[in-house]
Design a protein around this motif. Structure first.
Motif, PDB file in Angstrom:
ATOM      1  N   THR A 574      32.178   5.605  15.901  1.00  0.00           N
ATOM      2  CA  THR A 574      32.382   4.677  15.503  1.00  0.00           C
ATOM      3  C   THR A 574      33.141   4.678  14.142  1.00  0.00           C
ATOM      4  O   THR A 574      32.696   5.091  13.397  1.00  0.00           O
ATOM      5  N   HIS A 575      34.985   3.812  14.350  1.00  0.00           N
ATOM      6  CA  HIS A 575      34.834   4.455  12.980  1.00  0.00           C
ATOM      7  C   HIS A 575      34.790   2.845  12.760  1.00  0.00           C
ATOM      8  O   HIS A 575      34.818   1.757  13.624  1.00  0.00           O
ATOM      9  N   GLY A 576      35.508   3.128  11.074  1.00  0.00           N
ATOM     10  CA  GLY A 576      35.642   1.407  10.784  1.00  0.00           C
ATOM     11  C   GLY A 576      36.724   1.088  10.095  1.00  0.00           C
ATOM     12  O   GLY A 576      37.735   1.910   9.858  1.00  0.00           O
ATOM     13  N   TYR A 609      40.490   2.943   4.248  1.00  0.00           N
ATOM     14  CA  TYR A 609      39.729   3.739   4.658  1.00  0.00           C
ATOM     15  C   TYR A 609      38.664   3.770   6.275  1.00  0.00           C
ATOM     16  O   TYR A 609      37.896   2.002   5.525  1.00  0.00           O
ATOM     17  N   CYS A 610      38.415   4.359   6.171  1.00  0.00           N
ATOM     18  CA  CYS A 610      37.024   4.219   7.425  1.00  0.00           C
ATOM     19  C   CYS A 610      36.109   4.340   7.027  1.00  0.00           C
ATOM     20  O   CYS A 610      35.347   5.682   6.206  1.00  0.00           O
ATOM     21  N   ASN A 611      35.447   3.554   7.101  1.00  0.00           N
ATOM     22  CA  ASN A 611      33.328   3.291   6.598  1.00  0.00           C
ATOM     23  C   ASN A 611      32.224   3.622   7.122  1.00  0.00           C
ATOM     24  O   ASN A 611      31.796   3.728   6.881  1.00  0.00           O
ATOM     25  N   TRP A 612      32.885   4.134   8.514  1.00  0.00           N
ATOM     26  CA  TRP A 612      31.693   4.441   8.996  1.00  0.00           C
ATOM     27  C   TRP A 612      31.671   6.202   9.364  1.00  0.00           C
ATOM     28  O   TRP A 612      32.910   6.508   9.801  1.00  0.00           O
ATOM     29  N   PHE A 613      31.099   6.002   8.936  1.00  0.00           N
ATOM     30  CA  PHE A 613      30.758   8.383   9.164  1.00  0.00           C
ATOM     31  C   PHE A 613      31.231   8.871  10.834  1.00  0.00           C
ATOM     32  O   PHE A 613      30.447   8.516  11.506  1.00  0.00           O
ATOM     33  N   CYS A 614      32.143   9.715  10.515  1.00  0.00           N
ATOM     34  CA  CYS A 614      33.063   9.497  11.489  1.00  0.00           C
ATOM     35  C   CYS A 614      32.805  11.400  11.891  1.00  0.00           C
ATOM     36  O   CYS A 614      33.194  11.600  13.213  1.00  0.00           O
ATOM     37  N   HIS A 615      32.557  11.753  10.806  1.00  0.00           N
ATOM     38  CA  HIS A 615      33.422  13.276  11.084  1.00  0.00           C
ATOM     39  C   HIS A 615      33.228  14.017  10.151  1.00  0.00           C
ATOM     40  O   HIS A 615      33.695  13.776   8.745  1.00  0.00           O
ATOM     41  N   LEU A 617      35.641  15.521   8.038  1.00  0.00           N
ATOM     42  CA  LEU A 617      36.813  14.873   7.505  1.00  0.00           C
ATOM     43  C   LEU A 617      36.504  13.050   7.247  1.00  0.00           C
ATOM     44  O   LEU A 617      37.995  12.616   7.204  1.00  0.00           O
ATOM     45  N   HIS A 618      35.859  12.687   7.606  1.00  0.00           N
ATOM     46  CA  HIS A 618      35.497  11.505   7.710  1.00  0.00           C
ATOM     47  C   HIS A 618      36.200  10.641   6.046  1.00  0.00           C
ATOM     48  O   HIS A 618      36.304   9.475   6.090  1.00  0.00           O
ATOM     49  N   MET A 619      35.686  11.580   4.773  1.00  0.00           N
ATOM     50  CA  MET A 619      36.641  11.013   3.214  1.00  0.00           C
ATOM     51  C   MET A 619      37.338  10.890   3.551  1.00  0.00           C
ATOM     52  O   MET A 619      38.612  10.144   2.912  1.00  0.00           O
ATOM     53  N   GLU A 620      38.454  11.878   4.732  1.00  0.00           N
ATOM     54  CA  GLU A 620      39.995  11.679   3.674  1.00  0.00           C
ATOM     55  C   GLU A 620      40.882  10.606   5.154  1.00  0.00           C
ATOM     56  O   GLU A 620      41.716  10.291   5.389  1.00  0.00           O
ATOM     57  N   MET A 621      39.834  10.106   5.906  1.00  0.00           N
ATOM     58  CA  MET A 621      40.349   8.776   6.792  1.00  0.00           C
ATOM     59  C   MET A 621      40.812   7.288   5.852  1.00  0.00           C
ATOM     60  O   MET A 621      40.334   7.174   6.451  1.00  0.00           O
ATOM     61  N   ARG A 622      42.258   8.370   5.585  1.00  0.00           N
ATOM     62  CA  ARG A 622      42.029   6.851   5.464  1.00  0.00           C
ATOM     63  C   ARG A 622      43.902   6.521   4.840  1.00  0.00           C
ATOM     64  O   ARG A 622      44.799   7.537   5.241  1.00  0.00           O
TER      65      ARG A 622
HETATM   66 CU1  CUA Z   1      36.486   7.580  11.418  1.00  0.00          CU
HETATM   67 CU2  CUA Z   1      34.851   7.598   9.045  1.00  0.00          CU
END
Ligand code: CUA
Ligand code: RUQ
Length: 629
Positions: A574-576, A609-615, A617-622
């Motif tokens: 899931t992404h956010g 940013y993406c607020n659902w932990f997904c990967h 590199l989730h922190m970089e998903m912005r």
């Molecule tokens: Cu997409 Cu976290």
């Protein structure tokens, strides 16, 4: 299918048994001085293990529960899914509340579903009940009422999301709610509890309480529109349906129409109101109804003397109303009386044909203890009633209670079990359906006092799990819960088949898909900004760990709608989307589209940013929203 599932379960149970056995014998073997095991020891140990494994509440890590439990969240406004018997909380389904994690009440999709009540931030969910076919749960929907704002909502069990919500007109505070059980859930039935003037427009006399009414509501389960309402005498409280598709029954307190506590509890008797479905439908067809408050909903007159209803006198202020899974009885719980009243459903035809008097339908009124609120059933003829004041569950036998009522010397009470403390609702595994299996009982206790570490003046409630598979009820688990699991229902996992991914044509986001089409955007491939005056629509894809768009430009004060489509095909990814400092965030499930609208009211660089932990590199998903002043 169910057979296959049962086999699977049996296999699991055997595996558990084997593991336990091996665990214990390995321990024994490790002790150098352990006495050799005799055949008798072996046999008794195996027997004890078999008994334990027969109805064990232990669900080891990685093992799955046998049942889904649907818990109302009370004044938190949500619904929760628990695994039974582990009592692990599996999911929360926001319904009448606003939810920061999923964006429920914030996204455009959820606002559309909330409709005319999208602006409301609170709710009070009481009674979750699943749709049925031929008296068995069918896994399609769970319905829930909102007492606080007079709403009824529907949860789609394939995705476990709310997909419809209705504010019921002409009434105030929807309380008791159940479903038609047979032939299928065509209707949801629910009670408008608080009496108000019909045409509650402030123009008629507000003081003249003789004009106040409480209505019974019959709602079409598919369209989620009110099919008709029935005006009654007194205040409706709880309700249930029969297993024949003919009658609904509601408890009804305050027959005095009192406006304060003292006035409400003066009469020695209140009522169970029974509604005749065929007669009500015929009256609607024949146009024998009135309308109020400038809407078109047919309101039938079911007050005393009407052909549509019968009023069965029962001891004062009855509360819960529960149909036995055999389909034979309605049980009305006494609340202020230590009794429950058992109504024989097969006598209702005669009652409606005036061949017998209302009280002739009562086949027993067993005394159980103080404050009976709700009754649940097993598949062996026993009933389990919560005693609020006594803080106990009374287990009693229905047929024995009837025999005792007829003068035989039998003890219908089987056991009283202390619960902690002050139970409201209780529920047995599948106990409101034909498939009651007599394995588990939940007692939803309003107070937990000394049962858990103190956490300040506000305490959790206590949801207790009780093993009822044997002759005696056994308390096996204390489950602290946050305000306030008002009621719950327990359904075998074989009946529920949730999806793992969204399908792209899901009706929940169909309107957003239509909007994209109008903008000439293909959601699955395009990353585009569409501007229309000061309205900006930003379409982007997401696939871990990237948004399809790393920046977009808007002007200060623009109304921005961000539409995110999650292209991941992977279960559980899931992404956010969260726009920093704008108070908006949302969940975007795999293969789903979600959208949110806000005003770009802050100039400069605004990160999303993406607020659902997904990967990893989730922190970089912005990405950046560049806002020009
Ligand atoms: Cu997409 Cu976290
Ligand atoms: S009622 S505690 Cu809202 Cu369910 Cu009986």
């Amino acid at each position: 299918m169910q057979d296959k599932d049962n086999k699977e379960l049996q296999q699991e149970v055997q595996n558990v048994d084997r593991r336990r056995f091996m665990g214990k014998s390995a321990l024994l073997g490790a002790g150098a001085v352990a006495a050799p095991m005799t055949a008798a020891m072996f046999a008794s140990m195996a027997k004890a293990q078999a008994k334990e494994a027969g109805n064990s509440a232990v669900v080891h890590p990685g093992e799955l529960d046998e049942y889904y439990g649907f818990w109302s969240g009370g004044h938190s406004g949500e619904v929760r899914i628990l695994g039974i018997p582990s009592m692990r909380e599996l999911m929360r389904i926001p319904v009448f509340n606003v939810d920061s994690a999923t964006g429920w009440g914030i996204t455009n999709e959820s606002k559309r579903i909330k409709g005319d009540s999208a602006h409301l931030l609170a709710g009070d969910s009481h009674h979750p009940h699943m749709s049925m076919t031929d008296g068995s749960y069918n896994g399609k929907y769970v319905f829930i009422n909102d007492k606080a704002n007079t709403r009824v909502a529907r949860i789609r069990c394939d995705v476990m999301k709310t997909d419809k919500m209705l504010t019921v007109p002409n009434v105030q505070a929807i309380h008791g709610l159940r479903v038609q059980k047979v032939p299928y859930t065509k209707y949801i039935i629910c009670n408008g509890e608080f009496e108000i003037p019909m045409n509650n427009d402030g123009k008629a006399s507000l003081e003249d309480v003789s004009t106040y009414r409480s209505l019974f509501n019959v709602i079409d389960a598919e369209s989620m529109e009110v099919a008709f309402q029935v005006m009654v005498d007194g205040n409706l409280d709880n309700t249930d349906a029969d297993f024949d598709g003919k009658y609904f029954a509601s408890t009804c307190y305050n027959s005095e129409m009192g406006m304060n506590l003292g006035e409400m509890i003066t009469a020695e008797r209140d009522h169970v109101v029974v509604f005749n479905l065929a007669r009500c439908e015929a009256a609607v067809k024949a146009g024998k109804f009135k309308t109020y408050n400038s809407n078109k909903i047919p309101v039938l007159d079911g007050r005393k003397g009407s052909e549509l209803t019968r009023y069965i006198p029962v001891p004062k202020s009855p509360h819960g109303l529960n149909t036995s899974p055999s389909g034979q009885y309605f049980v009305a719980n006494g609340k202020l009386s230590p009794t429950v009243s058992i109504i024989a459903i097969d006598k209702l035809d005669d009652l409606f044909n005036d061949k017998i008097k209302p009280r002739d339908t009562i086949v027993a009124e067993p005394e159980l203890g103080l404050g009976p609120l709700h009754t649940a059933f097993d598949n062996r003829g026993n009933a389990y009633t919560t005693l609020f004041l006594d803080s106990q569950i009374a287990k009693w036998n229905v047929e024995d209670a009837i025999r005792a009522h007829n003068g035989e010397k039998v003890n219908y009470l089987r056991q009283k079990l202390d619960v902690h403390y002050q139970p409201g609702h209780n529920h047995t595994s599948q106990g409101e359906s034909r498939d009651a299996d007599g394995k588990w009982l939940i007692s939803l206790c309003k107070f937990s006092k000394d049962r858990f570490l103190p956490v300040g003046p506000l305490r959790p409630e206590n949801d207790q799990l009780i093993d009822i598979s044997g002759d005696e009820m056994k308390l096996v688990h204390d489950g602290p819960t946050f305000a306030e699991p008002h009621d719950c229902m327990i359904v075998h996992r074989s009946k529920v088949k949730p999806k793992k991914l969204w399908t792209r044509d899901d009706p929940i986001f169909a309107d957003t898909v239509t909007m994209a089409k109008k903008d000439g955007v293909t959601l699955e491939t395009d990353n585009k900004v569409i501007r229309e005056g000061n309205k900006v629509r930003v379409y982007m894809t997401s696939i871990a760990p990237n948004f399809g768009m790393n920046e977009f430009k808007v002007k200060l004060g623009d109304e921005v709608t961000v539409v995110v489509t999650n292209l991941d095909q992977v279960e559980d990814v899931t992404h956010g989307f969260c726009m920093t400092n704008h108070g908006v965030q949302m969940e975007v499930g795999p293969q789903a589209t979600s959208s949110v609208t806000f005003i770009a009211n802050q100039p400069g660089v605004q990160w999303y940013y993406c607020n659902w932990f997904c990967h990893a590199l989730h922190m970089e998903m912005r990405g950046r929203m560049l806002v020009e002043a």
